[in-house]
Scaffold this active site. Structure first.
Site, PDB file in Angstrom:
ATOM      1  N   GLU A 274       0.698  -1.267   0.052  1.00 34.96           N
ATOM      2  CA  GLU A 274       0.057   0.041   0.085  1.00 34.96           C
ATOM      3  C   GLU A 274       0.865   1.165   0.010  1.00 34.96           C
ATOM      4  O   GLU A 274       0.478   2.343   0.349  1.00 34.96           O
ATOM      5  CB  GLU A 274      -1.029   0.057   1.155  1.00 34.96           C
ATOM      6  CG  GLU A 274      -1.912  -1.033   1.148  1.00 34.96           C
ATOM      7  CD  GLU A 274      -3.083  -1.052   1.963  1.00 34.96           C
ATOM      8  OE1 GLU A 274      -3.281   0.136   2.495  1.00 34.96           O
ATOM      9  OE2 GLU A 274      -3.831  -2.108   2.159  1.00 34.96           O
TER      10      GLU A 274
ATOM     11  N   LYS B 103     -15.735  -1.109   3.419  1.00 37.40           N
ATOM     12  CA  LYS B 103     -15.161  -1.516   1.836  1.00 37.40           C
ATOM     13  C   LYS B 103     -16.075  -2.328   1.185  1.00 37.40           C
ATOM     14  O   LYS B 103     -16.666  -3.085   1.277  1.00 37.40           O
ATOM     15  CB  LYS B 103     -13.982  -2.778   2.339  1.00 37.40           C
ATOM     16  CG  LYS B 103     -12.769  -2.191   3.102  1.00 37.40           C
ATOM     17  CD  LYS B 103     -12.152  -3.630   3.389  1.00 37.40           C
ATOM     18  CE  LYS B 103     -10.762  -3.216   3.963  1.00 37.40           C
ATOM     19  NZ  LYS B 103      -9.794  -4.577   4.507  1.00 37.40           N
TER      20      LYS B 103
HETATM   21  P1  PGA Z   1      -6.702  -6.009   2.448  1.00 33.01           P
HETATM   22  O1  PGA Z   1      -6.090  -5.143   3.643  1.00 33.01           O
HETATM   23  O2  PGA Z   1      -7.228  -5.090   1.280  1.00 33.01           O
HETATM   24  O3  PGA Z   1      -5.413  -6.664   2.186  1.00 33.01           O
HETATM   25  O4  PGA Z   1      -7.774  -7.015   3.099  1.00 33.01           O
HETATM   26  C1  PGA Z   1      -6.445  -3.681   4.131  1.00 33.01           C
HETATM   27  C2  PGA Z   1      -7.007  -3.751   5.528  1.00 33.01           C
HETATM   28  O5  PGA Z   1      -6.980  -4.898   6.342  1.00 33.01           O
HETATM   29  O6  PGA Z   1      -7.644  -2.760   5.926  1.00 33.01           O
HETATM   30 ZN    ZN Z   2      -7.789  -3.941   8.035  1.00 33.21          ZN
END
Ligand code: PGA
Ligand code: ZN
Length: 425
Positions: A202, A334
């Site tokens: 990231e 998300k």
């Molecule tokens: P991921 O991580 O997109 O790999 O699930 C992001 C998070 O855990 O917030």
């Molecule tokens: Zn997370």
């Protein structure tokens, strides 16, 4: 009216296949969106449809593109694009599985977001403004990664994200300015100590630390080197992503070769909370440790944001259930964990109803798609998490919020401290 929906294979920030959907309206206007992909996923998430086999490590998405072109296109064509709720519901029904495995969470989220963009195009307004529907909204408090770890950096450190938040900034723009200085300072520190190994998934630095505390100490120093005050101006935010190294009440810290039970895990995090200005902590315990969440929150929810990610998987029912027994005080939002924007908004609304902190979040696998910047502003979420302050799939989101902030002119307001679900001292 929707004329057609088209799915195509594109590539994400890890060089893996992902799905893009284009919704075309009669008259020629279009909306377009790309699906993101996680690496540390909750077991309750909507699952992506991936082809399996040897090609691209089994991650190809031809089947998800076919789901759009052969199922969703026929089902959505001729319908009113403004009925986002009914269109999302129809897609969920056509899928017919509890985890979106038939048509694919990737096909659904790309199509659902493309529908929203087509609506905005038809209305002739930016997406955030369409979503705000005339209600006043504020710019989100950004949560920005400085060091990456966990599943995003081959477990170089146990904790997945070491982040900062700048609630004392007076604008979104200023919060990014402060973060830019901290990111620079952290990089300089790592270079000086020879601990810089590159950047993680990231965009945060991939550090060669010997303990999780060394990461916390370095982050503190970076804040100070940037000329900012830890606690008063800048808080530390952690995503422990504990499901990645814990289950059945056993937490295996690889970096320090230690195994902790739930109580020891809570004690360790408690010591960190006492020693560092930690304002937010995500998935402090594993997704199967509901008891642990309750114990952790009863101790610390009055002074720290406690976020459920893998634990709540952007599911309104789970948010309500967790709120009823005070298991935490914030929810990560998300879109691809839920599958459609309607379900995503339901989870966000459940969070707001419970007076939770609500954080719209990217995934570790991302693209140039900036939809979540518009969701965070338009839904007035309070907070936005998209990774670090490097790599353009991250910067695209921060920059989009800057454009939105500028377009608001003198009416722009920043969430700041108000975004956090506890009384700052
Ligand atoms: P991921 O991580 O997109 O790999 O699930 C992001 C998070 O855990 O917030
Ligand atoms: Zn997370």
């Amino acid at each position: 009216t929707i004329e057609s929906v088209h799915g195509r294979r594109m590539w994400d920030s890890r060089g893996r296949p992902t799905v893009e959907a284009t919704v075309r309206l009669r008259g020629g206007l279009t909306g377009r969106a790309l699906a993101p992909a996680g690496a540390s996923m909750g077991s309750g998430e909507a699952v992506d449809l991936r082809d399996g086999g040897a090609r691209f490590g089994g991650l190809d998405v031809q089947s998800a593109c076919r789901a759009i072109n052969e199922v969703l296109d026929g089902a959505l064509a001729g319908r009113n694009v403004n009925d986002q709720g009914s269109l999302d519901q129809l897609m969920v029904q056509l899928d017919g599985t509890p985890n979106r495995s038939r048509l694919g969470g990737n096909a659904l989220v790309a199509t659902s977001m493309a529908i929203a963009h087509a609506r905005a195009a038809a209305a002739g307004v930016p997406l955030w403004q369409l979503l705000a529907a005339g209600q006043p909204v504020r710019l989100p408090l950004p949560e920005i990664q400085i060091f990456g770890g966990g599943a995003h950096a081959e477990r170089r450190v146990d904790v997945q994200d070491f982040m900062v938040m700048c609630p004392a900034a007076t604008s979104f723009d200023e919060a990014l300015e402060w973060t830019a200085e901290i990111y620079r300072a952290a990089g300089a520190l790592l270079r000086r100590t020879g601990k810089l190994q590159g950047v993680a998934d990231e965009g945060g630095y991939w550090p060669a630390f010997n303990s999780n505390e060394e990461a916390l100490d370095t982050l503190m120093q970076a804040i100070i080197d940037a000329g900012l005050k830890p606690g008063a101006q800048v808080g530390i935010s952690l995503d422990i992503a504990a499901s990645e190294f814990g289950s059945n009440g056993r937490y295996e810290l690889a970096l320090e070769s230690r195994v902790l039970n739930t109580d020891a895990m809570i004690d360790m995090l408690g010591r960190w909370l006492d020693s560092y200005p930690i304002m937010s902590i995500e998935d402090p315990l594993a997704e199967d440790d509901a008891e642990g969440f309750t114990r952790f929150s009863s101790k610390y929810a009055s002074r720290c944001q406690i976020i459920g990610d893998d634990f709540l998987v952007t599911n309104a029912e789970r948010v309500r259930a967790a709120a009823a027994v005070s298991q935490l005080n914030a929810v990560l939002i998300k879109p691809n964990q839920a599958g459609t924007l309607t379900e995503t908004l339901a989870a966000l609304q459940a969070g707001k109803d419970a007076r939770f902190g609500t954080i719209v979040s990217a995934r570790s696998g991302e693209t140039e798609d900036v939809t979540i910047a518009h969701l965070a502003v338009g839904w007035n979420a309070g907070q936005l998490k998209v990774g670090s302050f490097a790599r353009s799939e991250r910067m695209a989101k921060w920059n989009e919020v800057l454009r939105i902030e500028e377009s608001m002119g003198r009416d722009a307001r920043f969430w700041g401290w108000d975004a956090l679900p506890f009384q700052a001292s």
